[in-house]
Design an enzyme around this catalytic site. Structure first.
Site, PDB file in Angstrom:
ATOM      1  N   SER A  47       0.856  -1.202   0.000  1.00 27.25           N
ATOM      2  CA  SER A  47       0.000   0.000   0.000  1.00 27.25           C
ATOM      3  C   SER A  47       0.882   1.239   0.000  1.00 27.25           C
ATOM      4  O   SER A  47       0.535   2.270  -0.583  1.00 27.25           O
ATOM      5  CB  SER A  47      -0.898   0.033   1.243  1.00 27.25           C
ATOM      6  OG  SER A  47      -1.547  -1.182   1.430  1.00 27.25           O
ATOM      7  N   SER A  86      -4.193   2.722   3.410  1.00 27.10           N
ATOM      8  CA  SER A  86      -4.184   1.518   4.256  1.00 27.10           C
ATOM      9  C   SER A  86      -5.439   0.700   4.012  1.00 27.10           C
ATOM     10  O   SER A  86      -6.548   1.144   4.350  1.00 27.10           O
ATOM     11  CB  SER A  86      -4.098   1.904   5.744  1.00 27.10           C
ATOM     12  OG  SER A  86      -4.222   0.748   6.552  1.00 27.10           O
ATOM     13  N   SER A  88      -6.495  -2.145   5.443  1.00 25.96           N
ATOM     14  CA  SER A  88      -7.167  -2.536   6.690  1.00 25.96           C
ATOM     15  C   SER A  88      -7.617  -1.328   7.504  1.00 25.96           C
ATOM     16  O   SER A  88      -8.607  -1.394   8.222  1.00 25.96           O
ATOM     17  CB  SER A  88      -6.215  -3.378   7.542  1.00 25.96           C
ATOM     18  OG  SER A  88      -5.083  -2.591   7.925  1.00 25.96           O
ATOM     19  N   GLY A  89      -6.862  -0.240   7.394  1.00 22.66           N
ATOM     20  CA  GLY A  89      -7.144   0.935   8.234  1.00 22.66           C
ATOM     21  C   GLY A  89      -6.756   0.708   9.681  1.00 22.66           C
ATOM     22  O   GLY A  89      -7.129   1.466  10.575  1.00 22.66           O
ATOM     23  N   GLU A  90      -6.006  -0.383   9.921  1.00 22.90           N
ATOM     24  CA  GLU A  90      -5.651  -0.745  11.302  1.00 22.90           C
ATOM     25  C   GLU A  90      -4.160  -1.026  11.462  1.00 22.90           C
ATOM     26  O   GLU A  90      -3.755  -1.598  12.479  1.00 22.90           O
ATOM     27  CB  GLU A  90      -6.443  -1.987  11.755  1.00 22.90           C
ATOM     28  CG  GLU A  90      -7.959  -1.837  11.798  1.00 22.90           C
ATOM     29  CD  GLU A  90      -8.463  -0.896  12.906  1.00 22.90           C
ATOM     30  OE1 GLU A  90      -7.634  -0.451  13.728  1.00 22.90           O
ATOM     31  OE2 GLU A  90      -9.663  -0.603  12.910  1.00 22.90           O
ATOM     32  N   THR A  91      -3.340  -0.678  10.489  1.00 20.51           N
ATOM     33  CA  THR A  91      -1.894  -0.909  10.625  1.00 20.51           C
ATOM     34  C   THR A  91      -1.363  -0.043  11.768  1.00 20.51           C
ATOM     35  O   THR A  91      -1.591   1.179  11.785  1.00 20.51           O
ATOM     36  CB  THR A  91      -1.187  -0.600   9.285  1.00 20.51           C
ATOM     37  OG1 THR A  91      -1.717  -1.505   8.311  1.00 20.51           O
ATOM     38  CG2 THR A  91       0.313  -0.780   9.367  1.00 20.51           C
ATOM     39  N   GLU A 153      -4.578  -2.743  -3.607  1.00 21.88           N
ATOM     40  CA  GLU A 153      -3.366  -2.011  -4.002  1.00 21.88           C
ATOM     41  C   GLU A 153      -3.472  -1.525  -5.451  1.00 21.88           C
ATOM     42  O   GLU A 153      -3.141  -0.368  -5.761  1.00 21.88           O
ATOM     43  CB  GLU A 153      -2.133  -2.901  -3.782  1.00 21.88           C
ATOM     44  CG  GLU A 153      -1.815  -3.093  -2.297  1.00 21.88           C
ATOM     45  CD  GLU A 153      -1.535  -4.536  -1.884  1.00 21.88           C
ATOM     46  OE1 GLU A 153      -1.692  -4.837  -0.696  1.00 21.88           O
ATOM     47  OE2 GLU A 153      -1.178  -5.359  -2.739  1.00 21.88           O
TER      48      GLU A 153
HETATM   49  O1  LIG Z   1       2.227  -5.131   2.080  1.00 21.95           O
HETATM   50  C1  LIG Z   1       1.070  -5.382   2.336  1.00 21.95           C
HETATM   51  C2  LIG Z   1       0.525  -6.783   2.130  1.00 21.95           C
HETATM   52  O2  LIG Z   1       1.342  -7.480   1.218  1.00 21.95           O
HETATM   53  C3  LIG Z   1      -0.957  -6.900   1.763  1.00 21.95           C
HETATM   54  O3  LIG Z   1      -1.206  -7.267   0.407  1.00 21.95           O
HETATM   55  C4  LIG Z   1       0.201  -4.288   2.897  1.00 21.95           C
HETATM   56  O4  LIG Z   1       0.068  -3.283   1.937  1.00 21.95           O
HETATM   57  C5  LIG Z   1       0.828  -3.723   4.188  1.00 21.95           C
HETATM   58  O5  LIG Z   1       0.918  -4.733   5.119  1.00 21.95           O
HETATM   59  C6  LIG Z   1       0.017  -2.558   4.738  1.00 21.95           C
HETATM   60  O6  LIG Z   1      -1.283  -2.991   5.131  1.00 21.95           O
HETATM   61  P1  LIG Z   1      -2.498  -2.022   5.093  1.00 21.95           P
HETATM   62  O7  LIG Z   1      -2.132  -0.827   5.933  1.00 21.95           O
HETATM   63  O8  LIG Z   1      -3.620  -2.785   5.658  1.00 21.95           O
HETATM   64  O9  LIG Z   1      -2.751  -1.629   3.666  1.00 21.95           O
END
Ligand SMILES: O=C([C@H](O)CO)[C@H](O)[C@H](O)COP(=O)(O)O
Length: 186
Positions: A47, A86, A88-91, A153
Site C-alpha cells: 500500500s 491503508s 485494513s485501516g488498522e496498521t 493495491e
Molecule cells: O504489504 C502489504 C501486504 O502485502 C498486503 O497485500 C500491505 O500493503 C501492508 O501490510 C500494509 O497494510 P495495510 O495498511 O492494511 O494496507
C-alpha cells in the site's frame, strides 16, 4: 502470440470494482489537497509503494509534498494534510500517525477498504476501495480472484492517478509543467 487469461481476469476484476468507487469522496480529497499547506503521504508495505508513487505526482503538480519516513520530511502542523493509504485501516504505525496528526490539528484523509476502521474514523475524506486484506478481522468487502491485498493495491494506484488527473484539470496544470519538476538527478 497467446493472450494471457490470468492478466485478463485481473484487469476485468479491476474494471468491475472501479465502478464501486465514489467520485464524491474523491472530490472531497481533491479539496483537502487544494487547501493544504503541506501534504504528507504514508502507507506501509505494498500500500505504501502506491502511496509513494502518488507523492511523486503531487510533487510534479507543484504541491509541497513529503513521504513520511524520509530524512527530509519535516514536522506536520495545523493546516497540513496527512494522506494514509491503508487497506485494513488498522496498521499499528499508521494508526499512531493518524491520531497524532489529528491531535496536532492537521487534516487526515485515507484510501482504504474499511472507512469505519480506526484511521477512517479520523479522516475528513475516506475513499472506500473494494478489496480484501489478510490483516483485518473484518470480512473482506469483496471476494477477489487475487491473493491478499492485491485488488486494493491496484485500485488504490488507479484512484491516486485519478486524483492527479482531477487536480490537473481543476488547477489547470499541464503535463509539460509537471515534467519540468521531474527529478533531474536520476
Ligand atoms: O504489504 C502489504 C501486504 O502485502 C498486503 O497485500 C500491505 O500493503 C501492508 O501490510 C500494509 O497494510 P495495510 O495498511 O492494511 O494496507
Amino acid at each position: 502470440m497467446r493472450e494471457s487469461k490470468v492478466l485478463i481476469e485481473i484487469v476485468e476484476e479491476i474494471a468491475r470494482y472501479t465502478r464501486q468507487i465514489d467520485e464524491l469522496e474523491m472530490l472531497k480529497m481533491v479539496e483537502l489537497i487544494q487547501n493544504a499547506s503541506k501534504i504528507f503521504v504514508v502507507g506501509a508495505g505494498r500500500s505504501g509503494f502506491c502511496a509513494r508513487a502518488f507523492s511523486n505526482r503531487l510533487m510534479h503538480l507543484g504541491k509541497q509534498t513529503f513521504f513520511v519516513g524520509e530524512p527530509t520530511t519535516p514536522s506536520i502542523g495545523e493546516g497540513d494534510l496527512l494522506i494514509i493509504g491503508s487497506g485494513s485501516g488498522e496498521t499499528e504505525s499508521l494508526k499512531v500517525m493518524a491520531e497524532k496528526a489529528a491531535r496536532i490539528g492537521a487534516d487526515v484523509a485515507t484510501v482504504t477498504i474499511f472507512p469505519e476502521a480506526t484511521i477512517g474514523k479520523l479522516a475528513k475524506a475516506a475513499i472506500c476501495i473494494p478489496g480484501g486484506t489478510p490483516k483485518s478481522e473484518r470480512k473482506d468487502s469483496v471476494k477477489s480472484v487475487q491473493p491478499m491485498g492485491n485488488l486494493f493495491e491496484q485500485l488504490s494506484w488507479i484512484v491516486y492517478d485519478g486524483l492527479i488527473k482531477m487536480l490537473m484539470k481543476e488547477d489547470n496544470i499541464l503535463e509539460d509543467e509537471m515534467f519540468k519538476r521531474h527529478a533531474n538527478l536520476e
